[in-house]
Design a protein around this motif. Structure first.
Motif, short mmCIF file in Angstrom:
data_model
loop_
_atom_site.label_atom_id
_atom_site.label_comp_id
_atom_site.label_asym_id
_atom_site.label_seq_id
_atom_site.Cartn_x
_atom_site.Cartn_y
_atom_site.Cartn_z
N MET A 30 0.85 0.48 5.16
CA MET A 30 0.86 0.93 3.76
C MET A 30 1.99 1.91 3.51
O MET A 30 2.71 1.81 2.52
N THR A 31 2.15 2.88 4.40
CA THR A 31 3.19 3.89 4.16
C THR A 31 4.59 3.32 4.38
O THR A 31 5.54 3.82 3.79
N HIS A 67 -0.28 9.26 -5.19
CA HIS A 67 -0.73 8.15 -6.04
C HIS A 67 -0.41 6.81 -5.40
O HIS A 67 -0.54 5.77 -6.04
N GLY A 68 0.00 6.82 -4.13
CA GLY A 68 0.37 5.60 -3.43
C GLY A 68 -0.82 4.88 -2.83
O GLY A 68 -1.97 5.33 -2.92
N GLY A 72 -4.76 6.19 -2.01
CA GLY A 72 -5.83 5.49 -2.73
C GLY A 72 -6.85 4.89 -1.78
O GLY A 72 -8.05 4.99 -2.00
N ALA A 73 -6.36 4.29 -0.71
CA ALA A 73 -7.27 3.68 0.28
C ALA A 73 -8.09 4.75 0.98
O ALA A 73 -9.30 4.57 1.22
N LEU A 74 -7.46 5.87 1.30
CA LEU A 74 -8.20 6.96 1.95
C LEU A 74 -9.32 7.46 1.06
O LEU A 74 -10.46 7.61 1.50
N MET A 75 -9.02 7.71 -0.19
CA MET A 75 -10.04 8.24 -1.08
C MET A 75 -11.15 7.21 -1.33
O MET A 75 -12.31 7.57 -1.47
#
Length: 101
Positions: A30-31, A67-68, A72-75
Motif C-alpha cells: 500500500m505504501t 488520508h492514504g 485508511g486500512a489501519l483505522m
C-alpha cells in the motif's frame, strides 16, 4: 529533503499479535503506491507492541499520508486488532543518513 515524519505505536490485542504483524507486512504494498511517502518502516518493538516510522519531504505529504490507503486500512481494522487506538506522533527530522550498501 526529508524533514517531516510520523511515529505510530500500535498495541496488539491479546492473540492478535500475528494479525498486526501480517497487516504491517502487507502495508508495504500500500505504501509503495503512495508517491509522497518515500520512507516507511514497519517495526516490532516487543511481542505485543508494533510501530511504523514514515518520513516525508513536506508537511503536505505528511498530511496526505493520513488520508492514504495504509492509514485508511489501519483505522478500518483498529478495533479488531488493537488494544487501544494507534498513537500517531508527528515528528521533525533533524538529520538523516540513507545509505544502502
Amino acid at each position: 529533503m526529508i524533514k517531516h515524519a510520523f511515529f505510530v505505536r500500535l498495541e496488539a490485542k491479546p492473540g492478535k499479535e500475528q494479525a498486526v504483524a501480517d497487516f504491517l507486512a502487507a502495508g508495504l504494498e500500500m505504501t509503495n503506491r503512495e508517491t509522497t511517502t518515500p520512507i516507511w518502516f514497519a517495526l516490532k518493538l516487543s511481542p505485543t507492541t508494533f510501530g511504523v516510522f514514515d518520513a516525508f519531504a513536506s508537511e503536505e505529504d505528511r498530511e496526505a499520508h493520513l488520508h492514504g490507503s495504509m492509514a485508511g486500512a489501519l483505522m478500518a481494522h483498529a478495533d479488531e486488532m488493537l488494544a487501544s487506538p494507534p498513537s500517531i506522533e508527528p515528528i521533525d527530522v533533524l538529520a538523516m543518513k540513507n545509505q544502502v550498501p
